[in-house]
Design a protein around this motif. Structure first.
Motif, PDB file in Angstrom:
ATOM      1  N   MET A   1       4.781  69.965  62.463  1.00 13.41           N
ATOM      2  CA  MET A   1       6.092  69.537  63.578  1.00 13.41           C
ATOM      3  C   MET A   1       7.372  70.733  62.728  1.00 13.41           C
ATOM      4  O   MET A   1       7.248  70.126  61.018  1.00 13.41           O
ATOM      5  CB  MET A   1       6.536  68.565  62.936  1.00 13.41           C
ATOM      6  N   ARG A   2       8.013  71.494  62.828  1.00 14.37           N
ATOM      7  CA  ARG A   2       8.773  72.745  62.398  1.00 14.37           C
ATOM      8  C   ARG A   2      10.352  72.246  62.761  1.00 14.37           C
ATOM      9  O   ARG A   2      10.449  72.764  64.122  1.00 14.37           O
ATOM     10  CB  ARG A   2       8.172  73.625  62.620  1.00 14.37           C
ATOM     11  N   TRP A   3      11.334  72.763  61.850  1.00 15.51           N
ATOM     12  CA  TRP A   3      12.557  72.701  62.058  1.00 15.51           C
ATOM     13  C   TRP A   3      13.497  73.700  61.889  1.00 15.51           C
ATOM     14  O   TRP A   3      14.512  73.955  61.908  1.00 15.51           O
ATOM     15  CB  TRP A   3      12.996  71.411  63.003  1.00 15.51           C
ATOM     16  N   ARG A   4      12.565  74.216  60.095  1.00 14.72           N
ATOM     17  CA  ARG A   4      13.557  75.482  59.850  1.00 14.72           C
ATOM     18  C   ARG A   4      13.683  76.602  60.761  1.00 14.72           C
ATOM     19  O   ARG A   4      13.084  77.609  61.078  1.00 14.72           O
ATOM     20  CB  ARG A   4      12.482  75.810  58.671  1.00 14.72           C
ATOM     21  N   GLY A   5      14.783  76.665  61.530  1.00 11.95           N
ATOM     22  CA  GLY A   5      15.159  78.278  62.290  1.00 11.95           C
ATOM     23  C   GLY A   5      14.487  77.620  64.103  1.00 11.95           C
ATOM     24  O   GLY A   5      15.262  78.337  65.008  1.00 11.95           O
ATOM     25  N   VAL A   6      14.391  76.599  63.521  1.00 10.22           N
ATOM     26  CA  VAL A   6      13.467  75.398  65.261  1.00 10.22           C
ATOM     27  C   VAL A   6      13.638  74.401  65.525  1.00 10.22           C
ATOM     28  O   VAL A   6      13.034  73.841  64.627  1.00 10.22           O
ATOM     29  CB  VAL A   6      12.271  76.006  65.741  1.00 10.22           C
ATOM     30  N   GLY A  91      23.131  68.775  63.091  1.00  9.77           N
ATOM     31  CA  GLY A  91      24.001  69.807  64.167  1.00  9.77           C
ATOM     32  C   GLY A  91      24.335  69.359  65.498  1.00  9.77           C
ATOM     33  O   GLY A  91      23.655  68.236  65.191  1.00  9.77           O
ATOM     34  N   THR A  92      24.563  69.754  66.800  1.00  9.54           N
ATOM     35  CA  THR A  92      24.547  69.496  68.286  1.00  9.54           C
ATOM     36  C   THR A  92      23.408  70.265  68.403  1.00  9.54           C
ATOM     37  O   THR A  92      22.574  70.790  68.345  1.00  9.54           O
ATOM     38  CB  THR A  92      25.775  70.015  68.114  1.00  9.54           C
ATOM     39  N   LEU A  93      23.336  69.144  69.911  1.00 10.62           N
ATOM     40  CA  LEU A  93      22.257  69.186  70.714  1.00 10.62           C
ATOM     41  C   LEU A  93      22.232  69.659  72.170  1.00 10.62           C
ATOM     42  O   LEU A  93      23.711  68.991  72.254  1.00 10.62           O
ATOM     43  CB  LEU A  93      20.750  68.341  70.848  1.00 10.62           C
ATOM     44  N   THR A 117      22.211  73.912  67.249  1.00 10.66           N
ATOM     45  CA  THR A 117      23.232  74.609  66.719  1.00 10.66           C
ATOM     46  C   THR A 117      23.712  73.584  65.818  1.00 10.66           C
ATOM     47  O   THR A 117      24.352  72.815  65.395  1.00 10.66           O
ATOM     48  CB  THR A 117      25.061  74.689  67.551  1.00 10.66           C
ATOM     49  N   PRO A 118      23.775  74.328  64.516  1.00  8.78           N
ATOM     50  CA  PRO A 118      23.651  73.423  63.268  1.00  8.78           C
ATOM     51  C   PRO A 118      25.286  73.260  63.177  1.00  8.78           C
ATOM     52  O   PRO A 118      26.057  74.376  63.049  1.00  8.78           O
ATOM     53  CB  PRO A 118      23.348  74.421  62.774  1.00  8.78           C
ATOM     54  N   ASN A 119      25.973  71.943  62.755  1.00  8.02           N
ATOM     55  CA  ASN A 119      27.228  71.763  62.104  1.00  8.02           C
ATOM     56  C   ASN A 119      27.458  73.192  60.724  1.00  8.02           C
ATOM     57  O   ASN A 119      28.718  73.972  61.090  1.00  8.02           O
ATOM     58  CB  ASN A 119      27.340  71.274  61.165  1.00  8.02           C
ATOM     59  N   ASP A 120      27.172  74.135  59.463  1.00  5.88           N
ATOM     60  CA  ASP A 120      27.559  74.761  59.027  1.00  5.88           C
ATOM     61  C   ASP A 120      27.169  76.003  59.474  1.00  5.88           C
ATOM     62  O   ASP A 120      26.073  76.074  60.725  1.00  5.88           O
ATOM     63  CB  ASP A 120      26.548  74.872  58.213  1.00  5.88           C
TER      64      ASP A 120
END
Length: 308
Positions: A1-6, A91-93, A117-120
């Motif tokens: 399960m990935r999510w750095r950038g995805v 972030g927001t989705l 979209t990340p908050n920062d």
């Protein structure tokens, strides 16, 4: 399960993850329920609640991420959510539903696109996904299979699946006028093409074409309509929360006059459609509104050989 950038689990994979209660075969009800369910998923995601997210899966659900890693079972999926929330930024989705396909009794397949979209400060990321929803014994629906797709590219054809219900032959008879329309995919699959023929007592037959495509700049469907008389029109589509579609048309007649109309399409099941024409003008002068009911034509009967 990935999510750095995805986004992990594509974040949008659960657009239909909360319990569905609509009739299995009603496409309008399914769309409304799935979209509502997406809001419930986004709420659990915004709250960063792994337990609530995992509860949207069947106990033996399977999740396959875009790199091919398989997570089997609700407990494993919850554990990955816990780990992901610990190391990844909030972030927001945004969720974009591309299609819903009932494939068997009690089984619905959903295709969509998520944008995280990340908050920062940082770039947004997108992921396509496919979810299989299975109806449970108590009438609710849970996810049994989720797969992330490697490529986030969404083609015009993918987007036009939202209007695929137009495909086929349609007919309406109103005040002595008979209109027949046939919709099909273009050869490339990136447009919907309609050919229509209008017959009216003591009037020449009117023919025309109607093409619908995806306007990537406006991020809306766009129509181009051409009549055999030489008149033409174009416009953009929008949809509302009830899955009704509107088409704001503007055009020009052969004598140079401007025309306009707001077309509203309201589905009545799979085989009927209400079409309402309002805000009609010609040469700047208002015209009365109109409404018609269009029905899908059944396929021709099968032709059997002699003696059969």
């Amino acid at each position: 399960m990935r999510w750095r950038g995805v986004p992990i689990l594509a974040w949008a994979i659960l657009i239909g993850s909360a319990p569905l209660t609509a009739a299995d075969g009603d496409p309008v009800d399914l769309q409304q329920i799935v979209e509502s369910s997406g809001e419930k998923f986004k709420k659990a995601f915004a709250n960063r609640d792994p337990q609530a997210l995992a509860a949207l899966f069947t106990p033996e659900a399977e999740y396959v991420d875009s790199s091919g890693v398989v997570f089997h079972g609700r407990d494993a999926i919850e554990a990955e959510y816990i780990a992901a929330f610990e190391i990844n930024r909030p972030g927001t989705l945004e969720l974009e539903l591309l299609s819903i396909r009932p494939v068997a009794e009690g089984v619905v397949v959903e295709d969509g696109l998520s944008t995280f979209t990340p908050n920062d400060p940082g770039p947004s990321s997108q992921m396509r996904y496919t979810v299989t929803h299975v109806k449970q014994a108590d009438g609710s629906w849970l996810m049994a299979s989720v797969r992330e797709l490697e490529s986030p590219v969404v083609t015009p054809h993918d987007r036009l699946l939202a209007l695929e219900w137009l495909i086929g032959k349609w007919r309406d008879e109103t005040d002595g006028q008979v209109a027949e329309t046939e919709w099909k995919w273009s050869e490339s699959g990136n447009f919907l093409e309609g050919a229509f023929r209008i017959r009216e007592l003591d009037q020449p037959v009117m023919e025309g074409t109607h093409r619908v495509g995806w306007d990537a700049q406006q991020k809306q469907f766009r129509s181009w309509i051409f009549l055999s008389s030489g008149n033409f029109a174009s416009g953009l589509w929008t949809t509302d929360e009830d899955d009704n579609w509107t088409l704001q048309l503007s055009g020009v007649t052969t004598d140079g006059a401007s025309s306009a109309a707001l077309m509203t399409y309201i589905r009545d099941g799979d085989d009927a459609l209400g079409v309402y024409q309002s805000q009609r003008t010609l040469g700047g002068q208002p015209l009365p509104s109109r409404s018609i009911r269009v029905v899908r034509q059944p396929p021709p009967p099968a032709v059997t050989g002699a003696g059969q």
